[in-house]
Write a protein that holds these residues in place. Sequence first.
Motif, PDB file in Angstrom:
ATOM      1  N   ARG A  16       0.830  -1.210   0.000  1.00 25.94           N
ATOM      2  CA  ARG A  16       0.000   0.000   0.000  1.00 25.94           C
ATOM      3  C   ARG A  16       0.860   1.254   0.000  1.00 25.94           C
ATOM      4  O   ARG A  16       0.571   2.225  -0.713  1.00 25.94           O
ATOM      5  CB  ARG A  16      -0.912   0.004   1.224  1.00 25.94           C
ATOM      6  N   LEU A  17       1.927   1.239   0.798  1.00 23.86           N
ATOM      7  CA  LEU A  17       2.814   2.396   0.866  1.00 23.86           C
ATOM      8  C   LEU A  17       3.478   2.664  -0.471  1.00 23.86           C
ATOM      9  O   LEU A  17       3.576   3.819  -0.913  1.00 23.86           O
ATOM     10  CB  LEU A  17       3.875   2.172   1.949  1.00 23.86           C
ATOM     11  N   ILE A  18       3.919   1.598  -1.131  1.00 24.15           N
ATOM     12  CA  ILE A  18       4.545   1.753  -2.441  1.00 24.15           C
ATOM     13  C   ILE A  18       3.553   2.333  -3.439  1.00 24.15           C
ATOM     14  O   ILE A  18       3.874   3.251  -4.214  1.00 24.15           O
ATOM     15  CB  ILE A  18       5.082   0.395  -2.942  1.00 24.15           C
ATOM     16  N   ALA A  19       2.315   1.813  -3.442  1.00 27.15           N
ATOM     17  CA  ALA A  19       1.299   2.286  -4.382  1.00 27.15           C
ATOM     18  C   ALA A  19       0.963   3.754  -4.134  1.00 27.15           C
ATOM     19  O   ALA A  19       0.894   4.567  -5.077  1.00 27.15           O
ATOM     20  CB  ALA A  19       0.039   1.433  -4.278  1.00 27.15           C
ATOM     21  N   VAL A  20       0.751   4.117  -2.866  1.00 27.33           N
ATOM     22  CA  VAL A  20       0.409   5.498  -2.518  1.00 27.33           C
ATOM     23  C   VAL A  20       1.557   6.445  -2.852  1.00 27.33           C
ATOM     24  O   VAL A  20       1.344   7.551  -3.384  1.00 27.33           O
ATOM     25  CB  VAL A  20       0.035   5.597  -1.032  1.00 27.33           C
ATOM     26  N   THR A  21       2.782   6.024  -2.561  1.00 22.91           N
ATOM     27  CA  THR A  21       3.949   6.859  -2.856  1.00 22.91           C
ATOM     28  C   THR A  21       4.085   7.097  -4.353  1.00 22.91           C
ATOM     29  O   THR A  21       4.345   8.220  -4.807  1.00 22.91           O
ATOM     30  CB  THR A  21       5.234   6.198  -2.321  1.00 22.91           C
ATOM     31  N   TYR A  22       3.890   6.036  -5.123  1.00 21.41           N
ATOM     32  CA  TYR A  22       3.991   6.145  -6.585  1.00 21.41           C
ATOM     33  C   TYR A  22       2.948   7.127  -7.132  1.00 21.41           C
ATOM     34  O   TYR A  22       3.268   8.014  -7.923  1.00 21.41           O
ATOM     35  CB  TYR A  22       3.798   4.759  -7.206  1.00 21.41           C
ATOM     36  N   VAL A  23       1.686   6.963  -6.707  1.00 25.38           N
ATOM     37  CA  VAL A  23       0.621   7.842  -7.183  1.00 25.38           C
ATOM     38  C   VAL A  23       0.848   9.277  -6.708  1.00 25.38           C
ATOM     39  O   VAL A  23       0.576  10.236  -7.449  1.00 25.38           O
ATOM     40  CB  VAL A  23      -0.749   7.318  -6.711  1.00 25.38           C
TER      41      VAL A  23
END
Length: 272
Positions: A16-23
């Motif tokens: 989730r952290l990776i996805a949120v950071t990317y977006v």
Amino acid sequence: MARTVTVSKPTTWLLRLIAVTYVFFLVAWPVGLLVRRTFSNGLTNLTDALSDEKVVGALQLTAVVAGWAVVINLVFGVTISILLVRFEFPGKRVLSALVDLPLSVSPVVVGLALVLAYNGRDGLVGPALEDGGLQIIFATPGMIMATCFVALPLVIREVVPTLTEIGDDQEQAARSLGASAPQTFWRITLPSIKWAVIYGVVLSLGRAVGEFGAVKVVSGNITNETQTATLLVEAKYQNFQQDQAYAIAFLLILVSVACLLVVAFLRPKNEK
């Protein structure tokens, strides 16, 4: 048989952290900076932009081009979707591949191809059209054609999976009861795919409003004549009028966000 994969809680949070950071870094942060720059002087940037005749004319032209492109893609997109799902014919795979072509070809290449085909001097059919009083390139029709090309797959790729999922049982039942093809479409097929059509139209509108490369090639980017809002953003930014460029870009973003919000609020809860 499908196997269920169990993921630990720390792994879930990491993903989730990776996805949120990317977006965040790809979408939220740049858009947020644009909004902040737009309102850095309150509403002054917006009011100055909207009081400029060039900006108003560019926004009106963008609305015309995007509106026609969406209507054309809606009609042909739904027609092609039904053709691909409900019928078998020679060349079906070729047609399906051609539909996806705008997703893989540069918009600039699209614009150049249209110029070669419809140019009034040495195009394939351009001279004949101009002799008949219809100018395609460096005019609104060419801009509409370029926009239709780049946005065409968005309607089709939303409708085709829905048509495949619902099948044709209800349509066959309607025809067996004496319903004509138009009656079957309006009363059975269209209600079943309406939300796919709406999402396709929204995506197509967003793509049409923001198109830059293909439109720039076929329009000639003539001020007050064939200059759309996206082309004007570039012109304003290069002419050191960044505040107005930010304001116009914000208005374009606002149109896309408004479309998504309208769909989200109108869509029934049982469809979510």
